[in-house]
Design an enzyme around this catalytic site. Sequence first.
Site, PDB file in Angstrom:
ATOM      1  N   TYR A 160      -1.171  -9.836   0.497  1.00  0.00           N
ATOM      2  CA  TYR A 160      -0.116  -9.358   1.403  1.00  0.00           C
ATOM      3  C   TYR A 160      -0.259  -9.994   2.786  1.00  0.00           C
ATOM      4  CZ  TYR A 160      -3.782  -6.006   2.872  1.00  0.00           C
ATOM      5  OH  TYR A 160      -4.951  -5.432   3.303  1.00  0.00           O
ATOM      6  N   ARG A 218      -3.754 -11.735   3.377  1.00  0.00           N
ATOM      7  CA  ARG A 218      -5.014 -11.294   2.779  1.00  0.00           C
ATOM      8  C   ARG A 218      -5.086 -11.763   1.336  1.00  0.00           C
ATOM      9  NH1 ARG A 218      -8.281  -7.609   4.070  1.00  0.00           N
ATOM     10  NH2 ARG A 218      -9.638  -9.318   3.526  1.00  0.00           N
ATOM     11  N   HIS A 267      -7.567  -8.053  -2.902  1.00  0.00           N
ATOM     12  CA  HIS A 267      -8.873  -7.421  -2.675  1.00  0.00           C
ATOM     13  C   HIS A 267      -8.815  -5.937  -2.981  1.00  0.00           C
ATOM     14  CE1 HIS A 267      -6.647  -6.872   1.092  1.00  0.00           C
ATOM     15  NE2 HIS A 267      -7.306  -5.730   1.198  1.00  0.00           N
ATOM     16  N   TYR A 301       0.828  -1.207   0.000  1.00  0.00           N
ATOM     17  CA  TYR A 301       0.000   0.000   0.000  1.00  0.00           C
ATOM     18  C   TYR A 301       0.860   1.253   0.000  1.00  0.00           C
ATOM     19  CZ  TYR A 301      -4.398  -2.380   1.179  1.00  0.00           C
ATOM     20  OH  TYR A 301      -5.525  -3.156   1.161  1.00  0.00           O
ATOM     21  N   HIS A 311     -10.798  -2.448  -1.621  1.00  0.00           N
ATOM     22  CA  HIS A 311     -11.725  -1.886  -0.637  1.00  0.00           C
ATOM     23  C   HIS A 311     -12.718  -0.966  -1.355  1.00  0.00           C
ATOM     24  CE1 HIS A 311      -9.310  -3.010   3.004  1.00  0.00           C
ATOM     25  NE2 HIS A 311      -8.323  -2.982   2.130  1.00  0.00           N
TER      26      HIS A 311
HETATM   27 FE   LIG Z   1      -6.512  -4.178   2.387  1.00  0.00          FE
END
Ligand SMILES: [Fe+2]
Lengths: 264, 208
Positions: free
Chosen positions: A169, A179, A182, A130, A184
Site C-alpha cells: 500500500y 510499503r 507485510h 486496513y 505486523h
Molecule cells: Fe502496515
Amino acid sequence: MNAQAPIPALQDPRFNRPEPFTPPLRDGGFFQRDRSIHPPAHAPGYKSSVLRSPRQALLSLENSISEITGPVFGHNDLGPLDNDLIRNYAKDGDPVGERIIVHGRVLDETGRGVPNTLVEFWQANAGGRYRHKKDTYLAPIDPNFGGCGRALSDDTGYYYFRTVKPGPYPWRNYVNSWRPAHIHFSVFGSGLAQRLITQMYFEGDPLIPVCPILTTIPDKDALDRLVAPLDLNASTPFDSLAYRFDIVLRGQRSTYFENRPEGN
Amino acid sequence: MPQPLNYLKETASQTAGPYVHIGLIPAMAGFDIFEKNFSNVLVTPNTQGERITLEGRVLDGSGSPLRDVLLEIWQANAAGRYNHPADRSVGALDEEFRGWGRAGSDFDSGLVTFETVKPGAITDKAGRKCAPHVNVWIVARGINIGLNTRLYFSDEEAANAADPVLNLVEPPVRRSTLIAKRGERAGKVVYTFTINLQGPEETVFFDV
Ligand SMILES: [Fe+2]
C-alpha cells in the site's frame, strides 16, 4: 447465505514435531540488547521518526525484577478462531486473496523455544487496505476480513496462523512511497525486556529494498531475517501456501548473578 | 578461527505503525472481532489495593500530543509482588491482578488513561528496596523501537529519594521527568504524567 462448501479447519501444519519439554525457570537478567541490529530512533528517511525520537542517551539498567518479569497469558485469553484470519471475521464467505499459513518458532538468542508466549499479528487485506477508521486508501475494505489475530506459542515456542497474503500500500513519506507486503507482529517473551514489535515481509517482494521503514535497519543480515521464505513443505496442497517466520527474542541468564544460591 | 558461539541474533524491531490498534485494540480501529480483549483497566472489583487512575500524554518534539500512540504498563500489585513465577519475593500474590494493561491515546486529545491500583514497594533480588513504580512501554508510528520508561509517584518522596534506579539518573534534575503527580478528581485519585520524547524536559528512557 453461504453457498460455499465448508472450508477445512485450520490444522497444525508442522511436521517432525519435537517432544515437549519443561524448561527450567530462568530468572536472570537478559543478554544486553545489541542496538546495532535495530533501527536507530532517529532515522530521517522515515520522516515520522524525526519528531518522535528521543535525543538523550538511553539510561542502561541492569535488569531488575521489574524487567525480568512480564505479563503471563494463557489459553483463557484467546478465542478458538483467534489464529484463523480467514474465519475470524468472515460474514458471508471467505476473504479475497491468496490463502497462506504463517508458522515458525519464537526462540531466544540461545536457540531455546520461548513457550506459552503471546504472539499478536495484524495486516492489511489482499488489496492493501486496513480495517481502521484512519485508513483512507482507495482499495476497498473486504467485508469478510478483519485483519488481526493472535496465538500462544506451544511448549516448544511454535506458533502458526492462517490468513490471506496482504497487499502493498502507498503511504505519505515521499510522494511515491509504498510499503512492501507485510504482517505486523507483537511478541511478549517471558519478561518485559524481551517485548518486541516487528514486521514480517515476504520472500521476493521487489518493494523490500526501497522501503523507507525497512531500510531504517542498518544491518543487512538483520533486515534479511525479517523476510519469510516460502515453505512449500508446510503448505496444504490445494488449499494454502506457507511462509516460515522465526522470531528471536533476547537470551536470558539462568540465575540472577548478584545472588547465586546454587552457584550456577 | 576460534569455535563459533552460534548465538542467534535478536529479531530487529520495526515501528508499530499508525494502525497498531487493529491488532492490539481492535475496538479503537472501529471493529469488534475477539471474544476477549485486553484493556486499560487492570483491576476487578476484588483486586486488593488503592484504586488510582493514571492519566497522561506523550508529546513529540514540537510539543504536540501523539494521537496514535500505544502504551503498555507492567507493575507489581499492592503488596509489591509481580504476578510472574520469577518473582519469589515475600509479598502476597493477588489472583485478581495480572498487573498489565494497554491503552491507545485518544484520537483527538492524545490522552492515555489506565485504571489500576497503586503498586507496593518492591524488594528486588539483590535485597534493595525500590520505590513503587509502574513500568511503561511506548510504541507508535515514527517510534522504531519500543521505548521503556517508568512512572514513580509524587507522594513517595522518601522512597523515591532512596530508589536505586532514580539515583542513577544524571543530572538529578531529570529525575522529575519520571514522577507522576498525585491529585484528586470527583473523589478519585488521579496521577497525571507527561512523557516528552524530545526537548529540554525530555523524559528519561531506559535501555533495559
Ligand atoms: Fe502496515
